[in-house]
Design a protein around this motif. Structure first.
Motif, PDB file in Angstrom:
ATOM      1  N   VAL A  23       0.988  -1.356  -0.048  1.00 46.97           N
ATOM      2  CA  VAL A  23      -0.127   0.024   0.281  1.00 46.97           C
ATOM      3  C   VAL A  23       0.822   1.229  -0.135  1.00 46.97           C
ATOM      4  CG1 VAL A  23      -2.235   1.321   1.175  1.00 46.97           C
ATOM      5  CG2 VAL A  23      -1.393  -1.298   1.507  1.00 46.97           C
ATOM      6  N   VAL A  24       0.462   2.215  -1.178  1.00 47.67           N
ATOM      7  CA  VAL A  24       1.456   3.518  -0.388  1.00 47.67           C
ATOM      8  C   VAL A  24       0.419   4.550  -0.557  1.00 47.67           C
ATOM      9  CG1 VAL A  24       2.549   5.123  -2.235  1.00 47.67           C
ATOM     10  CG2 VAL A  24       2.830   2.538  -3.177  1.00 47.67           C
ATOM     11  N   THR A  25      -0.100   4.919   0.796  1.00 45.92           N
ATOM     12  CA  THR A  25      -0.526   5.669   1.188  1.00 45.92           C
ATOM     13  C   THR A  25      -0.993   6.797   0.448  1.00 45.92           C
ATOM     14  OG1 THR A  25      -0.701   4.445   3.234  1.00 45.92           O
ATOM     15  CG2 THR A  25      -1.365   6.708   3.169  1.00 45.92           C
ATOM     16  N   GLU A  26       0.315   7.300  -0.098  1.00 44.13           N
ATOM     17  CA  GLU A  26       0.637   8.970  -0.324  1.00 44.13           C
ATOM     18  C   GLU A  26      -0.090   9.255  -1.257  1.00 44.13           C
ATOM     19  OE1 GLU A  26       2.672   7.434   0.885  1.00 44.13           O
ATOM     20  OE2 GLU A  26       3.837   8.078   2.809  1.00 44.13           O
TER      21      GLU A  26
ATOM     22  N   GLY B 195      -2.441   6.779  -2.829  1.00 47.58           N
ATOM     23  CA  GLY B 195      -3.743   6.196  -2.740  1.00 47.58           C
ATOM     24  C   GLY B 195      -3.611   4.654  -3.424  1.00 47.58           C
ATOM     25  N   MET B 196      -2.483   4.577  -3.673  1.00 48.26           N
ATOM     26  CA  MET B 196      -2.768   3.094  -4.554  1.00 48.26           C
ATOM     27  C   MET B 196      -1.636   1.842  -4.079  1.00 48.26           C
ATOM     28  SD  MET B 196      -0.678   4.749  -7.783  1.00 48.26           S
ATOM     29  CE  MET B 196      -0.619   3.364  -8.259  1.00 48.26           C
ATOM     30  N   ALA B 197      -2.206   0.073  -4.174  1.00 50.48           N
ATOM     31  CA  ALA B 197      -2.005  -0.230  -3.434  1.00 50.48           C
ATOM     32  C   ALA B 197      -1.337  -1.058  -4.790  1.00 50.48           C
ATOM     33  CB  ALA B 197      -3.114  -2.076  -3.703  1.00 50.48           C
ATOM     34  N   ILE B 198       0.021  -1.974  -4.975  1.00 50.00           N
ATOM     35  CA  ILE B 198       0.908  -2.217  -5.477  1.00 50.00           C
ATOM     36  C   ILE B 198       0.368  -3.942  -5.569  1.00 50.00           C
ATOM     37  CG2 ILE B 198       2.553  -2.695  -7.068  1.00 50.00           C
ATOM     38  CD1 ILE B 198       2.992   0.271  -5.772  1.00 50.00           C
TER      39      ILE B 198
END
Length: 329
Positions: free
Chosen positions: A9-12, A14-17
């Motif tokens: 999760v890349v909170t900054e 707003g993405m999930a890889i």
């Protein structure tokens, strides 16, 4: 295709890889459903998920259904079982061998079939042990459940439920093969508990669950027309009596043609050139009658017909109703 993946999760942003790997990329060719992993999958490694485990196969109450010969034939017979085993990506099913050949065959046992390599097949072909029998039965159960799942248009991630299995049995005209316990659970009826000490007055009679399902499912008579049957080409052919037990079952569910009460018997036409010593009319020439009217007709057919109408007229009404309702199709 299903997969269990861990997301970064890349909170900054707003993405999930996700990293599915090359073999799972086709899963993302369209829209993908994302859900929480159930508890029993928490310790599983990431990657493709196997087909759903069918819990119905572990239920001992369903064993008579899966062992029923009619159910096996409806699923495709033992040849269908062998073909199903050959399509499955499974190795030799005999675990007690240090060596397995790369060529696989299906070995038939009295209760089913087992997928074996050539080496194990040569060793076990004439053996009949309880372990081999249980393995063959387990394959039959898994095959019938999978056949029902495919017939109902579910994918391999679907866990088949008991009502769905009963519906498949109904569509395959296997209602008579349903065990009572299986039918009760499918209808959500309470389990029968018999206390060790009870009074006869406390016994509450009820219809068996299988009878309730049989009543809901209208038996359909399938007629085959052959204008050039062998008997039509004979000068003095031997007459064959048409027997249709399913049609007689439906006739019994109709109201009595004499008094209108619930019928007890399907009465076969007597007189009018039909019936006699050691003979009986065709099953299609039958009338629903209660026990009282049935006795009255046999005691005095002429008096009965003067009071209630002729038997042929009653038969025409029953045949017309059967055709109109789709029982005769």
């Amino acid at each position: 295709m299903r997969a269990l993946l861990s997301a970064v999760v890349v909170t900054e942003l707003g993405m999930a890889i996700l990293k599915p790997g090359k073999e799972l990329l086709p899963l993302f060719s369209g829209r993908v459903l994302i859900d929480y992993a159930p508890e029993y999958m928490i310790e599983w490694p990431s990657g493709a998920l196997p087909p759903a485990r069918q819990s119905l196969g572990d239920d001992p109450a369903l064993a008579p259904f899966f062992a029923n010969e009619k159910v096996i034939q409806a699923a495709g017979g033992f040849n269908g079982l062998d073909a199903w085993l050959m399509r499955k990506p499974i190795d030799c099913q005999w675990p007690h061998s240090d060596y397995h050949h790369n060529e696989l065959v299906t070995t038939r046992f009295h209760s089913g079939s087992i997928r074996l390599c050539w080496h194990c097949d040569n060793k076990l072909r004439d053996h009949h042990t309880e372990q081999l029998s249980n393995m063959a039965k387990a394959n039959v159960v898994a095959w019938i459940i999978d056949t029902a799942r495919v017939a109902l248009r579910f994918n391999d991630s679907h866990i088949l439920t008991l009502p769905e299995l009963c519906w498949w049995a109904t569509t395959m005209e296997l209602v008579e093969a349903l065990p009572e316990g299986m039918a009760r659970r499918a209808l959500d009826m309470p389990r029968i508990t018999i206390p060790s000490v009870s009074r006869e007055s406390h016994i509450v009679p009820e219809l068996p669950a299988t009878s309730i399902i049989q009543e809901k499912v209208k038996p359909v008579l399938k007629l085959k027309v052959d204008p050039e049957s062998p008997a039509t080409l004979m000068r003095r052919p031997k007459r064959i009596r048409l027997e249709k037990p399913k049609y007689l079952q439906w006739v019994k569910t109709q109201p009595c043609e004499g008094c209108g009460s619930p019928a007890d018997d399907p009465h076969h036409l007597i007189g009018w050139g039909q019936g006699g010593m050691g003979t009986k009319a065709h099953d299609l020439l039958s009338i629903p009658l209660c026990r009282i009217c049935h006795t009255e007709l046999h005691n005095d057919p002429v008096k009965f017909e003067q009071k209630h109408g002729s038997q042929p007229a009653m038969i025409i009404r029953i045949l017309d109703r059967a055709c109109a309702l789709g029982v005769l199709a």
